[in-house]
Write a protein that holds these residues in place. Sequence first.
Motif, short mmCIF file in Angstrom:
data_model
loop_
_atom_site.label_atom_id
_atom_site.label_comp_id
_atom_site.label_asym_id
_atom_site.label_seq_id
_atom_site.Cartn_x
_atom_site.Cartn_y
_atom_site.Cartn_z
N SER A 193 0.82 -1.22 0.00
CA SER A 193 0.00 0.00 0.00
C SER A 193 0.85 1.26 0.00
O SER A 193 0.49 2.28 0.61
CB SER A 193 -0.96 0.00 1.20
N GLY A 194 2.00 1.19 -0.67
CA GLY A 194 2.83 2.39 -0.78
C GLY A 194 2.27 3.35 -1.82
O GLY A 194 1.12 3.26 -2.24
N LYS A 195 3.12 4.27 -2.25
CA LYS A 195 2.69 5.23 -3.26
C LYS A 195 2.32 4.49 -4.54
O LYS A 195 2.92 3.48 -4.88
CB LYS A 195 3.80 6.24 -3.53
N GLU A 244 -0.60 1.87 -14.12
CA GLU A 244 -0.63 2.38 -12.75
C GLU A 244 -1.12 1.27 -11.82
O GLU A 244 -2.15 0.65 -12.08
CB GLU A 244 -1.54 3.60 -12.63
N ILE A 245 -0.34 1.02 -10.74
CA ILE A 245 -0.70 0.02 -9.73
C ILE A 245 -0.89 0.75 -8.40
O ILE A 245 -0.01 1.50 -7.95
CB ILE A 245 0.38 -1.06 -9.57
N THR A 246 -2.02 0.55 -7.76
CA THR A 246 -2.30 1.13 -6.44
C THR A 246 -2.66 0.01 -5.48
O THR A 246 -3.18 -1.03 -5.87
CB THR A 246 -3.46 2.14 -6.52
N GLY A 247 -2.37 0.25 -4.19
CA GLY A 247 -2.69 -0.74 -3.16
C GLY A 247 -1.94 -2.04 -3.35
O GLY A 247 -2.47 -3.13 -3.14
N LEU A 283 9.02 -5.82 -10.27
CA LEU A 283 8.50 -5.21 -9.04
C LEU A 283 8.66 -6.16 -7.87
O LEU A 283 8.28 -7.33 -7.95
CB LEU A 283 7.02 -4.86 -9.21
N CYS A 284 9.24 -5.66 -6.77
CA CYS A 284 9.28 -6.42 -5.51
C CYS A 284 8.54 -5.63 -4.45
O CYS A 284 8.47 -4.39 -4.50
CB CYS A 284 10.72 -6.71 -5.08
N ILE A 285 8.00 -6.34 -3.47
CA ILE A 285 7.16 -5.74 -2.44
C ILE A 285 7.76 -6.01 -1.07
O ILE A 285 8.15 -7.13 -0.75
CB ILE A 285 5.72 -6.29 -2.50
N LYS A 286 7.81 -4.95 -0.22
CA LYS A 286 8.27 -5.05 1.17
C LYS A 286 7.08 -4.96 2.11
O LYS A 286 6.00 -4.51 1.73
CB LYS A 286 9.25 -3.92 1.49
N GLN A 287 7.33 -5.39 3.32
CA GLN A 287 6.30 -5.27 4.36
C GLN A 287 6.02 -3.80 4.64
O GLN A 287 6.91 -2.96 4.65
CB GLN A 287 6.78 -5.97 5.65
#
Length: 652
Positions: free
Chosen positions: A153-155, A236-239, A266-270
């Motif tokens: 849920s970043g920018k 565009e990716i949100t959430g 794309l990688c995702i962090k906590q």
Amino acid sequence: MTSMKISVLLLGYICATVAATSVSSLGASNCTRIPRKSRVVKYVDWPFTLNCNDVTSRDWLTAYNISLSPDAALTCYIRHPDQHYYSTETSITLNGSSSILTTYTVTQRYSTYCVSLEVEIELRPLPHHTCGEDVITALRGTSNIIFVESEISGKPLIFECEPAANAAADAVLPPAVQSSQITTKWIRTPVRKLSGSTSALQVAQPNQTCSDLPVYYLTNLKVRLLERHNKPKALEITGQDFYDPAVYTCMVQYGGQTAYISHAALCIKQKVSNNKKPNIMCTGSRNFFQDDSLTVSCTVTTKLGELKPDELEITWTKGTSTFCTKSDLLSSTAPSSGGHNSQCGLEDFTNTKKICFWRQPASNEVQPSSNTFKAYLTFNKMKVSDAGTYHVSVLYKGIPSDPATFTLVFDRTRMLVKMAAGLTVCLVVMVSLIVLWLVYRRYRFRIKLRWRRHFGKYQDDDKKNIVVLSYYYDCDLADETRKATETIITCIKQQLNSMQYKYYDSHEDLQAGGFSVSSLLQRLDDSHRMIIILTEEYIRDRWSKFEAEQGLINMENNRTKLIFVRVKGVKKALQGVEDFPSGLSDALKTARNIRWKPGMNSNLFKESVAYALPNLKRSPTPTTNNPSVNYVKLASCDESLASPVNGCASCV
């Protein structure tokens, strides 16, 4: 009407001819050429445009020492080698019959000055490799891929459909045509991270083609396509969440032909809270005893992420005094200051970075949203002065926490129990001593005699005789008493002779005419034991009681132990004798007693006598002190031994 159309066409031709002539004249004079070339790659049959972006302010400074502002009024033209001129708005298309390498001249004018630059256009056919191959090539790090890190849920993330910054020189830009003439499609390709590598990734199923890969035509609210003016649509990716790690590829189609323009991994962090303020919680109150060891543990919560050695500090205070500070993350504990018997430290602390997952992680791989560990304070050999209210605070990256408070209470229960136990022990000892003193006062003679019986130094073979015999014998005795006395004396002497033990019998000295009181006392001092045969007549005879009292005196002085042989009826007789010495009564209760019963087995009686005698090794000795004495045969014993009664032969 026809003449009007011809006039319009003629006018347009004249205007175009004038414009071409003017452009040619502009490009032919007063122009400084930049000594370098720019090179781009274009696909066959794909339209493109050229502009003056390759001409920089540095070029104008080099040519004319002019620094142009970004909003300066510039004119720009592009010239084909065949002297065709294009504006920056004109689309250029090269077909398969065109030269593979074509040089265009970009001319930029400002006032009366002119700068020109050559741009080489390399013409290439569309690639024939598949989507999967294109993604694999990009993931190998060769070209045209960007690596993006984000947290949950970043920018919002926006990926443009154009070559990446690390694209090679042959990267092809999308066609410069209206958006309605091109089709943009975004493809999501799952990947996995190679073990032992920090950045190398692989397609999850590398042998699959584009159509076989998980392709999402992204039309939901979480992911959408953004319109761009005369460009392919952006993504565009949100959430974003842990379901979104993948490689996102834009696919552009023009005129039925397809090219892969760019890739974004794309990688995702906590997700981490924006609140950087740390938190610490401790137990409210703890009780302790004197000399206890106690550990107070508090829970610390900070943001997830790696810390530098000076970014975390935990301080323990009591009142206004700071007695322990933990700031070194490399050491396990820190000693207290000011002579306190304590130390502080961290437990379950892991200084780890946030993991950015390039693939969908398993549930046990997901990091918690915060970093939680224990801060503890340990006391050793606690004292009353350790009681009180304590405060502990955390400084995390320069941001302090609210202090936590806990209280240590000294528990006096154990001290009171110890005091009560000590007083009880003292009281018990005092009462015991008093009781022992009273018992000793009351029974001191018996105690002394019992001590002498068991612990007297009588086993040393330093005396001439082993036994002194004391008994009462008279011819006027009743037959039963006389026979019992004769049997007892005979059996005792038989046992003594078998053990080669020398004895003294005063009746033998009396019969031989050599008896005296002094000789009796001397023989008592020179003997280990005194055997007293108690009969009813013995306890009434004054001389017999005198002999017994002398033996008692020797026993008190640790010289001779007493052995009593009691016949039937003695106990009752003692109750009827008032002048029997009390010392002898006590001695009778403490010294060794051997009971004689009529018809008793002589061997059993001898064994009892032998058990009461000292265990000494003696050489053979005469059976009596006076061999010339007349002996009386006793039929009740195994052998004929002397009865030391003078003149009593008729009593047999």
